[in-house]
Every structure is written in structure tokens, then in C-alpha cells.
Enzyme design. Structure first.
Site, mmCIF file in Angstrom:
data_model
loop_
_atom_site.group_PDB
_atom_site.id
_atom_site.type_symbol
_atom_site.label_atom_id
_atom_site.label_comp_id
_atom_site.label_asym_id
_atom_site.label_seq_id
_atom_site.Cartn_x
_atom_site.Cartn_y
_atom_site.Cartn_z
ATOM 1 N N GLY A 185 0.841 -1.199 0.000
ATOM 2 C CA GLY A 185 0.000 0.000 0.000
ATOM 3 C C GLY A 185 0.867 1.235 0.000
ATOM 4 O O GLY A 185 0.844 2.031 -0.933
ATOM 5 N N GLY A 223 -0.025 -6.687 2.707
ATOM 6 C CA GLY A 223 1.274 -7.347 2.658
ATOM 7 C C GLY A 223 1.947 -7.332 4.016
ATOM 8 O O GLY A 223 3.051 -7.848 4.192
ATOM 9 N N GLY A 278 -3.791 -0.519 11.654
ATOM 10 C CA GLY A 278 -4.581 -1.670 11.230
ATOM 11 C C GLY A 278 -4.688 -2.787 12.252
ATOM 12 O O GLY A 278 -5.788 -3.204 12.622
ATOM 13 N N ARG A 327 2.921 -4.752 22.918
ATOM 14 C CA ARG A 327 3.069 -6.191 22.770
ATOM 15 C C ARG A 327 3.321 -6.528 21.304
ATOM 16 O O ARG A 327 2.748 -5.905 20.416
ATOM 17 C CB ARG A 327 1.774 -6.865 23.238
ATOM 18 C CG ARG A 327 1.890 -8.370 23.371
ATOM 19 C CD ARG A 327 0.531 -9.045 23.396
ATOM 20 N NE ARG A 327 -0.417 -8.486 24.340
ATOM 21 C CZ ARG A 327 -0.490 -8.839 25.627
ATOM 22 N NH1 ARG A 327 0.305 -9.731 26.133
ATOM 23 N NH2 ARG A 327 -1.392 -8.285 26.405
ATOM 24 N N LEU A 358 2.746 -9.113 18.372
ATOM 25 C CA LEU A 358 1.814 -10.216 18.081
ATOM 26 C C LEU A 358 2.502 -11.390 17.405
ATOM 27 O O LEU A 358 2.092 -12.537 17.567
ATOM 28 C CB LEU A 358 0.670 -9.719 17.190
ATOM 29 C CG LEU A 358 -0.323 -8.750 17.845
ATOM 30 C CD1 LEU A 358 -1.280 -8.205 16.794
ATOM 31 C CD2 LEU A 358 -1.103 -9.439 18.959
ATOM 32 N N LYS A 412 8.201 -12.722 14.061
ATOM 33 C CA LYS A 412 8.755 -12.760 12.711
ATOM 34 C C LYS A 412 8.178 -11.633 11.850
ATOM 35 O O LYS A 412 8.905 -10.927 11.163
ATOM 36 C CB LYS A 412 8.443 -14.118 12.072
ATOM 37 C CG LYS A 412 9.080 -14.313 10.717
ATOM 38 C CD LYS A 412 8.603 -15.579 10.036
ATOM 39 C CE LYS A 412 9.281 -16.812 10.625
ATOM 40 N NZ LYS A 412 8.913 -18.038 9.881
ATOM 41 N N GLN A 421 8.385 -6.339 9.249
ATOM 42 C CA GLN A 421 7.883 -4.983 9.046
ATOM 43 C C GLN A 421 8.966 -3.954 9.344
ATOM 44 O O GLN A 421 9.158 -2.999 8.607
ATOM 45 C CB GLN A 421 6.686 -4.713 9.966
ATOM 46 C CG GLN A 421 5.423 -5.416 9.556
ATOM 47 C CD GLN A 421 4.838 -4.794 8.318
ATOM 48 O OE1 GLN A 421 4.290 -3.716 8.351
ATOM 49 N NE2 GLN A 421 4.981 -5.459 7.201
ATOM 50 N N GLU A 477 4.897 1.426 10.130
ATOM 51 C CA GLU A 477 5.712 2.514 9.583
ATOM 52 C C GLU A 477 6.788 2.994 10.549
ATOM 53 O O GLU A 477 7.580 3.868 10.210
ATOM 54 C CB GLU A 477 4.797 3.692 9.214
ATOM 55 C CG GLU A 477 3.838 3.349 8.097
ATOM 56 C CD GLU A 477 2.664 4.318 8.001
ATOM 57 O OE1 GLU A 477 2.500 4.920 6.943
ATOM 58 O OE2 GLU A 477 1.910 4.452 8.978
HETATM 59 MO MO1 MOS Z 1 0.312 4.873 5.478
HETATM 60 S S1 MOS Z 1 1.280 6.242 4.233
HETATM 61 O O1 MOS Z 1 -0.506 5.963 6.516
HETATM 62 O O2 MOS Z 1 -0.763 4.083 4.398
#
Ligand code: MOS
Length: 744
Positions: free
Chosen positions: A253, A481, A523, A627, A629, A632, A637, A704
Site C-alpha cells: 500500500g 502485505g 490496522g 506487545r 503479536l 517474525k 515490518q 511505519e
Molecule cells: Mo500509510 S502512508 O498511513 O498508508
């Protein structure tokens, strides 16, 4: 449930089966490698599709004076050619002040006016992609161009104060920054620039649209399905219930799929007209202008300190561009409001309207480039003070959020810096630049903090269990992803005492319960908490069936037991099965506590004394993000985001032609992102942390976090290696050589 109090102890804390945190493989990994996880363009549904191809404007501003489509219309296989002369009526663009900018109407081909390079001027639909593309070349457009403005720096005098964005204030001030900075015994006043960034996700944007019984079904690559649903409804002037968006698998994304684009709108309209499915993919080159990008920024950092390294004044001012017809700004000053203590503070954002495509969220909007400047300036201040850069940060650790005046939920910046320093061997760093030669290479180490805001958004979920004891959870959430399918499987399996094989997570359909989708690293926390609540309700229902109070019930090995009784989940569910719904709502906890994830980046680089070439040698990130989850996936990420950081430091640079307003390097050969050869061993570690103020899972966003500050650690290492301070990103060898020459 609503987060109005710290989350109590719950089955996730108990982790009876040990599934929470476990480094299990992606549950969709097998489908992915076998080609059974289709992206939007690969979906076969609704009958044989026709193929659309978008014709883009080759000027950035002006008018279409004349457009001739006759040859295209006569070309073999062509079914439809749409231009502003025959496109259906659509909702007006915007509104600009919409609460959800990704749900705005985005009409296509409605006017001869050109507002940015690459805007759609025609849409050709044919029986094959090749026919559509070939016919598109036969369209003749005569433009009446107008002069435009395409550059930030020469237009700063036109900067405007933009409206608050994403619930954050445009400007903030505490104390008296001006006088405090003027009076500070030690000062840094440095201006940093960062270039345009392109998302560069692997999967290009694509759409398959078809109509059934007055409803349009759209497979596309979208991070936010409800936003996409509302955007299509507003554009096509139909009810949102007449739009279904499906996005089951997404190849990245990066913020570029927060909005949806003309490929969706045009496919939907053409499909309605032709009464057959229409499939449209953007080419990689088209994506540079037809989708969004991150604005370049100019950032002025002013730090004032006492001789013993206490910050007395922090100022961070950011300028970025917005498309002339839009209102976005890059919120690069925002993290400076909470990262370090100082009594006098000023943070601002200014926006310059330019005749460019829309600038929008890209890979950690704000912090991603804001930290390049703030953490660079901190490194400069540490040097001026003769302090170790870690020590400078320790001396400015705030006891509570310095602008919100509330405590942090959890904050382990210090822990991350200390743990990272020990693991990386920071004690071997020479403070003096250029003090570590190794043949023709000069070696240097750099450090930077990481911080990224933590968010919780409203999210719903339904779960059901059938007579075989298989649990199915449904929500409109996406997996871009990041591993959403996998961590949700772990949560549901742990909550109900099931093996992961007996959990099915179904995502990516706007007909499923409403979620905020994937964005802003919220998310897992948001959709995961909706799922958590649904699982709590299902546990209640199952315990009631057994006749045991839920607090006395044990969920393990596919069974519920308690009070001397026990039964399998399947038997309790019976032939009709059992269903439950759950919901998370943010509450007072997000106001009562300042919530961020933290980390520390360490980088070692080598700089070639003759050519100025920079090689990253090793990199380490230590993070504290609540925490974890799945060990791996969290590491994956973090490492991925650190590689984004390498790109922002050394490679990525989309270049606008100031004469014509288009991106010159509009493909992945010329827009450089790190390749394997650029990336050495990168390690990521997570500190133990459980944050009960954030959400019932006690997690924070990690998606991020890893990019925030990563590039600054590299730039600081380059300075430490060779004594060249580059404030204009990316750090390329021409800039290194110029610096080496100036120092010689
Ligand atoms: Mo992220 S740039 O907030 O999808």
C-alpha cells in the site's frame, strides 16, 4: 467496547496456547507463492472482461483545444472511447473539507481543463489490452497550454496556512520560542530539504469492475474499503450500498492505495455502459502522475540549548506543496511536538499550491521526512556541545508530553537507545569525524531516535463457529502485505483455544463489517481489537451454552471446559453454529495519554574518499511498540521500513522538470529504490512492552515505525565517517565530493 480505561487482564495476556508473539509463518504465504492469492488485475469474475487504457495529458496546465478520437474509434477491437465530450455526468470534485479525504468524489473526463500532467484526457476500452493501448495512440489532442508553477523553493512567498489535517493542528506553540532561541547559549539553525517520493509499491493499481442488479462490484487495490466505496458512490452519484469494493490481496500500500483513482471510476462507468466487466491497469510510468506522491519539503530546524545540553527552545517549520486543486500538507513538524523536552516550542506547516498531481500520504507521512531533519539537527547540536548524541537525547527526555501536558502511555526511547548502543558496539565510535580510515574507505557510525504516533480507530467484526469447530471472522480490513491475515488468525485462535488451522480470516470486502482499513499503522490495533471484542462475545456465548460462567471457562485444545464439564466448540455451536459481533471504539485513553511507538536506529557506513560513494555496512533498529503479536512479522515490518529509510537517505528522488511539470524519472529504472546490493545485514529487535492504554491487545502500530529516523542515522553516520554534513536528501556522491572538496 470503548477505550475509556486501561484494558484489564484478558485472554491475550494469559496467552494459554502461546500463540501471541509466536513467529508463525504467514497463513497466506502458501497461496502467495502458488499464485493462488490474486491481485485485483488477476481476478476472473463477472464474465469475459473488456480492457481499458487511460490516455494521459502531456501538459501540466491549460486546456484541451481539440481532441480527435475518430481513428481510435475505428481501430480493431475498440468498444468505447470516452473523453470530456461524452463521459457521463459525475459528482463534483471533493468536497475539499471532507472529513475523509479518501472518500471524496473524483470525477474523470468532465472538463477540457488540465490541472496536472498525466491527468486522464481519454479512456479507450477494447476487447484486449493491446488493442486498447494501440488505439489510444491514435487519439490526437491539441492543447492550449498555460504557464504553471511546479517548484516549491521559488514559490515560498505564496505559502498558505493550511487547515488542520488528520486531527492534528497545523501550528502549535508553547512558551516563547523567539526570545528563548535568541537567548540560547548554544544554537543550531539548519535548513533541510527532502525530495519528492513515489510510493513504489510492487503491485500497480488495477481495477476489475462489473455490474449486477444495479450494483457495481469492484476489485481494486485499496487500503481503505469504506473510503473507496464512498468515493465511488460520490463520483457515480449512486448510493454507497450500490457499490461493493473487494480487495483481498494487495501487493503493498505504502499510502498510495489510501485513495482510489480514475482507473476505478472509469472502469465502473465504462462497464455500466458496455454491460460487461472492464479491467484497467495502470502502467508503472502512469502511476507517477496518475496516483499521488509525497511532496518535497523544506524544513527549518532551530534548536537552542544550555552548555550542558538541555534544550531550551525547539523550532521546526515545514513547507510542502499541495496540488492547486487540493489541500494536503506533509506534517513533518508533528513528531517534534512530543519527542524532546524544552520549555519553548514552535511547530508550523505551510503549504504552497503548485500545478502538480496530488501530494498525499506516503510511507509514514510526517515522521518519515520530519525525522530526517529533527534527528540531523540533534546530531549537529550534540557535536556543537561536545556531547555524545545518545547522551544529548537522554538529557532531554521529557517526564510527560511537553505540548499535550499528559503522561505517555509507555515510552521506552531511553531503553531503545541503551539496548541498541550495547548491541551495536556504539562505544567503538570515534566522536571526531574522519577518524576511522580503512584503506580508501572512511568508516562512521550514526544514531537517531524513532517515533511514530499510535492510533486506534473504530472497527467492527463478526465471528462465527460451525459444527466442525471452525471459526470464521469477517471484516472489511485489508492485508496490504503486512501480515494482517496472520496476526488476526493468531488472535482468534488464542482467544478461542483453537489451533491456527481451524481459524479462517476473511478480509477485503466492503460487504463485511466496517473497519478503518490499513493506514497510519493503525490496522492491527484497530481491526485486531474489533476481532478481540467479537471473540470475547463468542466466548460468552459458548460458555453460556456449556452452562459455565465465562470467567470460569477454559478455552483450550478446541474445547471449552469448567465446573467439571467440557465440550468441543463444534458440539456447542451445533448444526446452526454460533455467531457473535464485536466492536472497538477509541475513547478517553487516546486523549489522557500521549501515545507513540519508539525506537533507536544505528547505522555504520563507509564513504569512499575518492568517489564519495556511500556504502551502508550494517544497521540495527531497537523498537518498543507495545506487545508484539508475531515476532517474525514484526521484525519483517521493521526491517522493511528501515530499508525504506535507506532509500530516503541514499536513493529516492523523483525529479520534476520545472519547465513542464512532470516527473522526469518516471519509472523504477530511474527512480531509485534500494536493491539487494545496497542492503547489508539489517537487524531489528523489539523490547518487552505491554501498553494497556492503547487497546485491549496492548499493542502499538509497527508498520511505519521502522522508517522514522532510519535515514537520519545513515546521514549522521556519513558525517561521522567523512565530516561532510549534507542537509539535502538524498545523500548522493556529488554532494559528498563537494563537501570533501570544501573541507580539504
Ligand atoms: Mo500509510 S502512508 O498511513 O498508508
Amino acid at each position: 467496547m470503548q477505550m475509556n480505561a486501561p484494558a484489564p487482564r484478558n485472554p491475550i495476556d494469559e496467552n494459554r496456547q502461546g500463540l501471541i508473539g509466536k513467529p508463525i509463518d504467514r497463513v497466506d504465504g502458501r497461496l502467495k507463492v502458488m499464485g493462488l492469492a490474486p491481485y485485483a488485475h488477476e481476478v476472473q469474475e463477472g464474465g469475459p472482461p473488456a480492457y481499458g487504457f487511460i490516455v494521459e495529458a502531456t501538459i501540466a496546465t491549460g486546456l484541451i483545444a481539440e481532441i480527435d478520437t475518430t481513428a481510435a474509434e475505428r481501430a480493431s477491437g475498440v468498444l468505447l472511447v470516452l473523453t470530456h465530450r461524452n463521459a457521463p455526468a459525475q459528482g463534483a470534485w471533493g468536497p475539499l473539507e471532507a472529513k475523509d479525504r479518501y472518500a471524496r468524489a473524483s470525477p474523470q473526463l468532465v472538463s477540457p481543463r488540465i490541472e496536472h500532467y498525466g491527468q486522464a484526457v481519454a479512456f479507450v476500452v477494447a476487447t484486449s489490452f493491446e488493442q486498447a493501448r494501440s488505439a489510444s495512440r491514435l487519439i490526437r489532442v491539441r492543447y492550449a497550454p498555460k504557464p504553471g508553477e511546479y517548484e516549491l523553493a521559488p514559490n515560498l512567498d505564496k505559502a498558505e496556512i493550511p487547515a488542520d489535517q488528520f486531527g492534528q493542528k497545523t501550528d502549535n506553540a508553547v512558551g516563547e520560542f523567539g526570545p528563548a532561541f535568541a537567548a540560547a547559549p548554544v544554537k543550531i539553525d539548519a535548513t533541510f530539504t527532502t525530495p519528492f517520493h513515489i510510493h513504489a509499491q510492487m503491485e500497480p493499481h488495477a481495477t476489475l469492475a462489473y455490474w449486477r442488479d444495479g450494483r457495481v462490484i469492484i476489485h481494486c487495490a485499496s487500503q481503505l474499503l469504506e473510503s473507496a466505496q464512498n468515493a465511488v458512490a460520490a463520483t457515480l452519484k449512486i448510493a454507497p450500498s450500490k457499490v461493493r469494493i473487494v480487495s483481498r490481496y494487495i501487493g503493498g500500500g505504502f499510502g498510495g492505495k489510501l485513495p482510489i483513482y480514475g482507473d476505478v471510476m472509469l472502469s465502473a462507468m465504462a462497464s455500466r455502459q458496455l454491460k460487461r466487466p472492464v479491467k484497467t491497469a495502470l502502467t508503472r510510468q502512469q502511476m507517477f502522475h496518475f496516483t499521488t506522491h509525497r511532496s518535497d519539503t523544506i524544513q527549518r530546524l532551530r534548536l537552542g540549548a544550555t552548555p550542558d545540553g538541555k534544550l531550551t527552545a525547539i523550532g521546526h517549520e515545514t513547507w510542502s506543496h499541495s496540488a492547486r486543486f487540493d489541500n494536503f500538507f506533509e506534517n513533518a513538524s508533528t513528531q517534534t511536538r512530543s519527542l524532546y523536552a524544552a520549555p519553548n516550542r514552535l511547530t508550523t506547516h505551510r503549504s504552497v499550491k503548485l500545478d502538480l498531481p496530488i501530494s498525499d500520504s506516503t510511507r509514514a507521512p510526517g515522521e518519515s521526512v520530519g525525522m530526517l531533519a529533527l534527528e540531523g539537527a540533534m546530531d549537529e547540536l550534540a557535536e556543537k556541545l561536545g556531547l555524545d548524541p545518545i547522551e544529548l537525547r537522554l538529557r532531554n527526555e521529557p517526564p510527560m508530553d511537553p505540548e499535550l501536558g499528559v503522561p505517555y502511555s509507555t515510552r521506552q526511547l531511553v531503553g531503545c537507545l541503551r539496548e541498541g548502543a550495547a548491541r551495536f558496539g556504539w562505544d567503538k565510535r570515534q566522536a571526531k569525524p574522519g577518524a576511522t580510515p580503512q584503506g580508501r574507505w572512511m568508516i562512521g557510525m550514526g544514531v537517531a531516535a524513532a517515533t511514530r504516533g499510535n492510533l486506534l480507530m473504530p472497527s467492527k467484526c463478526t465471528v462465527s463457529i460451525d459444527r466442525q469447530g471452525v471459526l470464521t471472522a469477517r471484516m472489511s480490513m485489508t492485508d496490504i502485505g503486512t501480515g494482517s491475515y496472520t496476526v488476526f488468525t493468531q488472535i482468534a485462535a488464542e482467544m478461542l483455544g483453537l489451533p491456527i488451522e481451524r481459524v479462517h480470516i476473511e478480509l477485503g470486502d466492503s460487504d463485511f463489517p466496517e473497519t478503518p482499513g490499513s493506514g497510519g499503522s493503525w490496522g492491527a490495533a484497530s481491526a485486531g481489537s474489533g476481532l478481540f471484542d467479537a471473540c470475547m462475545q463468542l466466548r460468552e456465548a459458548l460458555a453460556a451454552k456449556l452452562g459455565v460462567p465465562v470467567l470460569d471457562a477454559v478455552f483450550a485444545d478446541g474445547r471449552v471446559s469448567g465446573a467439571g464439564r467440557g465440550e468441543t466448540l463444534g458440539a456447542l455451536a451445533g448444526t446452526l453454529g454460533l455467531e457473535a459481533s464485536g466492536e472497538i471504539k477509541p475513547g478517553s485513553m487516546s486523549k489522557a495519554f500521549s501515545q507513540q511507538a519508539y525506537g533507536a536506529h544505528f547505522a555504520e557506513v563507509a564513504v569512499d574518499i575518492d568517489t564519495g560513494e556511500i556504502r551502508l555496512r550494517r544497521m540495527l533498529g531497537v523498537f518498543a511498540a507495545g506487545r508484539v503479536l508475531n515476532q517474525k512479522l514484526a521484525q519483517s515490518q521493521a526491517v522493511g521500513a528501515m530499508i525504506w529509510g535507506v532509500g530516503s537517505a541514499l536513493h529516492e528522488d523523483a525529479v520534476i522538470d520545472p519547465r513542464h511539470g512532470h516527473f522526469v524519472n518516471h519509472d523504477l529504472a530511474e527512480y531509485r529504490v534500494p536493491s539487494h546490493a545496497d542492503i547489508p545485514a539489517i537487524e531489528a529487535h523489539f523490547l518487552q512492552e505491554v501498553d494497556d492504554k492503547t487497546n485491549p491487545l496492548k499493542i502499538k502500530g509497527v508498520g511505519e515505525l521502522g522508517i522514522c529516523g532510519a535515514g537520519a542515522a545513515i546521514a549522521n553516520a556519513v558525517y561521522n565517517a567523512c565530516g561532510v554534513r549534507i542537509r539535502s536528501f538524498p545523500l548522493t556522491l556529488d554532494k559528498v565530493i563537494a563537501g570533501l572538496d570544501a573541507n580539504a
